[in-house]
Design a protein around this motif. Structure first.
Motif, PDB file in Angstrom:
ATOM      1  N   TYR B 135       0.855  -1.180   0.000  1.00  0.00           N
ATOM      2  CA  TYR B 135       0.000   0.000   0.000  1.00  0.00           C
ATOM      3  C   TYR B 135       0.891   1.230   0.000  1.00  0.00           C
ATOM      4  O   TYR B 135       2.084   1.136   0.256  1.00  0.00           O
ATOM      5  CB  TYR B 135      -0.975  -0.007   1.172  1.00  0.00           C
ATOM      6  N   ARG B 136       0.286   2.379  -0.362  1.00  0.00           N
ATOM      7  CA  ARG B 136       1.090   3.589  -0.513  1.00  0.00           C
ATOM      8  C   ARG B 136       0.501   4.733   0.317  1.00  0.00           C
ATOM      9  O   ARG B 136      -0.701   4.768   0.579  1.00  0.00           O
ATOM     10  CB  ARG B 136       1.159   3.998  -1.982  1.00  0.00           C
ATOM     11  N   LYS B 137       1.378   5.641   0.710  1.00  0.00           N
ATOM     12  CA  LYS B 137       0.953   6.831   1.455  1.00  0.00           C
ATOM     13  C   LYS B 137       1.702   8.035   0.892  1.00  0.00           C
ATOM     14  O   LYS B 137       2.883   7.919   0.555  1.00  0.00           O
ATOM     15  CB  LYS B 137       1.296   6.695   2.941  1.00  0.00           C
ATOM     16  N   ALA B 138       1.012   9.163   0.842  1.00  0.00           N
ATOM     17  CA  ALA B 138       1.651  10.390   0.354  1.00  0.00           C
ATOM     18  C   ALA B 138       2.348  11.100   1.513  1.00  0.00           C
ATOM     19  O   ALA B 138       1.833  11.144   2.630  1.00  0.00           O
ATOM     20  CB  ALA B 138       0.611  11.298  -0.285  1.00  0.00           C
ATOM     21  N   HIS B 139       3.528  11.634   1.242  1.00  0.00           N
ATOM     22  CA  HIS B 139       4.278  12.339   2.277  1.00  0.00           C
ATOM     23  C   HIS B 139       4.822  13.658   1.752  1.00  0.00           C
ATOM     24  O   HIS B 139       5.158  13.765   0.573  1.00  0.00           O
ATOM     25  CB  HIS B 139       5.455  11.491   2.758  1.00  0.00           C
ATOM     26  N   LYS B 140       4.913  14.617   2.646  1.00  0.00           N
ATOM     27  CA  LYS B 140       5.560  15.889   2.337  1.00  0.00           C
ATOM     28  C   LYS B 140       5.825  16.623   3.641  1.00  0.00           C
ATOM     29  O   LYS B 140       5.436  16.147   4.712  1.00  0.00           O
ATOM     30  CB  LYS B 140       4.654  16.735   1.433  1.00  0.00           C
ATOM     31  N   CYS B 141       6.481  17.769   3.517  1.00  0.00           N
ATOM     32  CA  CYS B 141       6.758  18.626   4.670  1.00  0.00           C
ATOM     33  C   CYS B 141       5.464  18.973   5.405  1.00  0.00           C
ATOM     34  O   CYS B 141       4.448  19.270   4.791  1.00  0.00           O
ATOM     35  CB  CYS B 141       7.432  19.901   4.159  1.00  0.00           C
ATOM     36  N   THR B 142       5.500  18.939   6.742  1.00  0.00           N
ATOM     37  CA  THR B 142       4.312  19.286   7.539  1.00  0.00           C
ATOM     38  C   THR B 142       4.452  20.686   8.139  1.00  0.00           C
ATOM     39  O   THR B 142       3.626  21.104   8.923  1.00  0.00           O
ATOM     40  CB  THR B 142       4.153  18.305   8.704  1.00  0.00           C
ATOM     41  N   MET B 143       5.509  21.382   7.787  1.00  0.00           N
ATOM     42  CA  MET B 143       5.911  22.629   8.439  1.00  0.00           C
ATOM     43  C   MET B 143       6.052  22.417   9.953  1.00  0.00           C
ATOM     44  O   MET B 143       5.848  23.327  10.760  1.00  0.00           O
ATOM     45  CB  MET B 143       4.943  23.780   8.155  1.00  0.00           C
TER      46      MET B 143
END
Lengths: 190, 275
Positions: B135-143
């Motif tokens: 399965y996949r999850k999106a990730h990025k900076c959360t500030m």
């Protein structure tokens, strides 16, 4: 035709169950609890210990956050007048000095001429270092040179590190001068 | 609630990359070894495990001189975020501080946000559950929204030793940026504040030394029209229709029940009708 023989109670039960199911579905209830929401604030309840960065001669202050017998986070110490909470990229990695799996946890010894490292205990290590230092110093000691008393050995050199504080450098210099070491150097001569 | 902005003055950056390391350190992200890219830059762009990347750009300015430009690149935290608009699971939301965050529990890894982000800062990460299912999850900076909650500044800002990054009240930071642009225009005639209007302004505001295109940034990023249509029109209508359908079904069921009951007479529990 299949007759649905529901009485009022059964009907209410059924609609209740339907509503509950809908509510759960609509709220996005996720069975993949692997990503559990148990994420509490990372440095909550951590013990904070101030230290000095060991990497260069600047001597930045770092706060080490420890919890459950490990280092969970390190950050520049905002109260330290040297760096005021800032750090470089290398100092920021300080936590890995403790947590990295590449870290050595036991003293390793490589005998002269050998190609492999052996695990030794600290007692053997310190005794051997002391014995060989004394042997080298005694066999190379010069009392007088060109009519001048020098009391020195030129077969030993000392290289200090940037992480040493005032007291440690004092002790190191005193020990080395006592042995007659003249090549006293420091790594952080920038 | 006060909106906060991460202010990045690229002209003060010395390219030390402490912000990259601080981000990994706070968010416990694993290292991503990379091949040599032909420049000092370590990663091509942000990834699911590398939420900010320091860009190193060798740029020839109008006078024929080489300018070595640095930029801390990470999520812009748009006021009108395309990722939030396209997310079918409502997993992406705005916090009260103005940052844009992904709820990992709700994310299904569809990747719409990755495709629609005007700045290409979101990435998917693949996982395997205990049965070996992917399965996949999106990730990025959360500030570092978790840090802001506790009164701390984002980890990257905290560590920045040149003062190239600051964190604070949105209005104050934007004023600071405008003032700074006037100061540096002598050396950088194309200097500008990058706070694009097409996405309603951002919560990472840059003082750029050159035109956005030099940094590979869109001159005028926009939320895709299809995304707006989806989130602001199609989805609410869809929800309304679902509600109407449900109501109709329940209504039909109840009516049917009453009708049948009437035909058969009431049972001992009272039935459903008083007609």
């Amino acid at each position: 035709m299949v007759e649905m023989n529901l009485n009022r109670r059964q009907f209410l039960k059924l609609s209740g169950a339907t509503a509950a199911t809908l509510a759960v579905v609509e709220l996005g209830f996720n069975e993949k609890k692997a990503y559990a929401k148990s994420k509490e604030f990372k440095i909550a309840k951590a013990t904070v210990t101030p230290t000095i960065c060991c990497y260069c001669g600047v001597g930045c202050g770092i706060l080490v956050h420890t919890k459950n017998n490990t280092v969970v986070y390190t950050e520049g110490d905002p109260d330290n007048p040297i760096n005021e909470g800032k750090l470089c990229s290398k100092g920021t990695t300080l936590r890995q000095l403790y947590t990295s799996e590449k870290r050595l946890t036991k003293p390793l010894y490589r005998a002269p001429g050998s190609s492999k490292w052996e695990v030794k205990d600290w007692d053997w290590m310190l005794d051997t270092i002391a014995k060989r230092t004394k042997d080298t110093r005694d066999s190379s000691f010069v009392d007088v040179e060109n009519g001048i008393t020098v009391n020195k050995t030129e077969r030993i050199a000392s290289l200090g590190g940037a992480a040493l504080d005032n007291e440690e450098t004092y002790l190191l210099a005193k020990l080395m001068r006592g042995l007659g070491v003249t090549y006293l150097e420091h790594q952080a001569r920038i | 609630m006060t909106k906060y902005v991460k202010y990045v003055d690229v002209t003060k950056c010395d390219g030390c990359r402490a912000c990259m390391v601080a981000c990994k350190n706070w968010n416990d992200l694993p290292a991503e070894p990379t091949e040599f890219l032909g420049s000092v830059q370590s990663h091509v762009k942000t990834t699911a495990d590398t939420w900010n990347v320091l860009q190193y750009i060798e740029h020839e300015n109008g006078k024929g001189d080489l300018e070595y430009l640095f930029r801390h690149s990470s999520c812009f935290h748009c006021t009108d975020a395309a990722c939030e608009k396209v997310c079918p699971e409502n997993a992406i939301s705005y916090t009260k501080y103005g940052s844009v965050v992904i709820d990992q529990d709700k994310c299904v890894g569809c990747g719409y946000c990755v495709q629609n982000c005007p700045f290409e800062v979101i990435s998917l990460k693949e996982y395997k559950d205990k049965n070996g299912k992917e399965y996949r999850k999106a990730h990025k900076c959360t500030m570092c929204t978790d840090r802001i909650d506790e009164g701390l500044q984002p980890a990257c800002v905290t560590t920045c030793h040149t003062g190239a990054m600051e964190f604070g009240n949105r209005e104050v930071m934007i004023q600071k940026a405008e003032k700074r642009v006037k100061e540096i225009q002598g050396r950088y005639p194309n200097a500008m504040v990058y706070n694009p209007e097409g996405v309603g302004g951002t919560h990472t505001v840059y003082v750029l030394a050159e035109k956005p295109s030099v940094y590979g940034l869109p001159e005028n990023p926009k939320v895709p029209t299809s995304a707006v249509a989806w989130k602001d029109y199609a989805q609410p209508i869809g929800k309304m229709m679902l509600g109407a359908t449900t109501m109709a079904l329940v209504g039909a069921f109840v009516t049917n029940k009453l009708f049948n009951k009437e035909g058969k007479g009431l049972d001992e529990n009272g039935g459903g009708s008083d007609e």
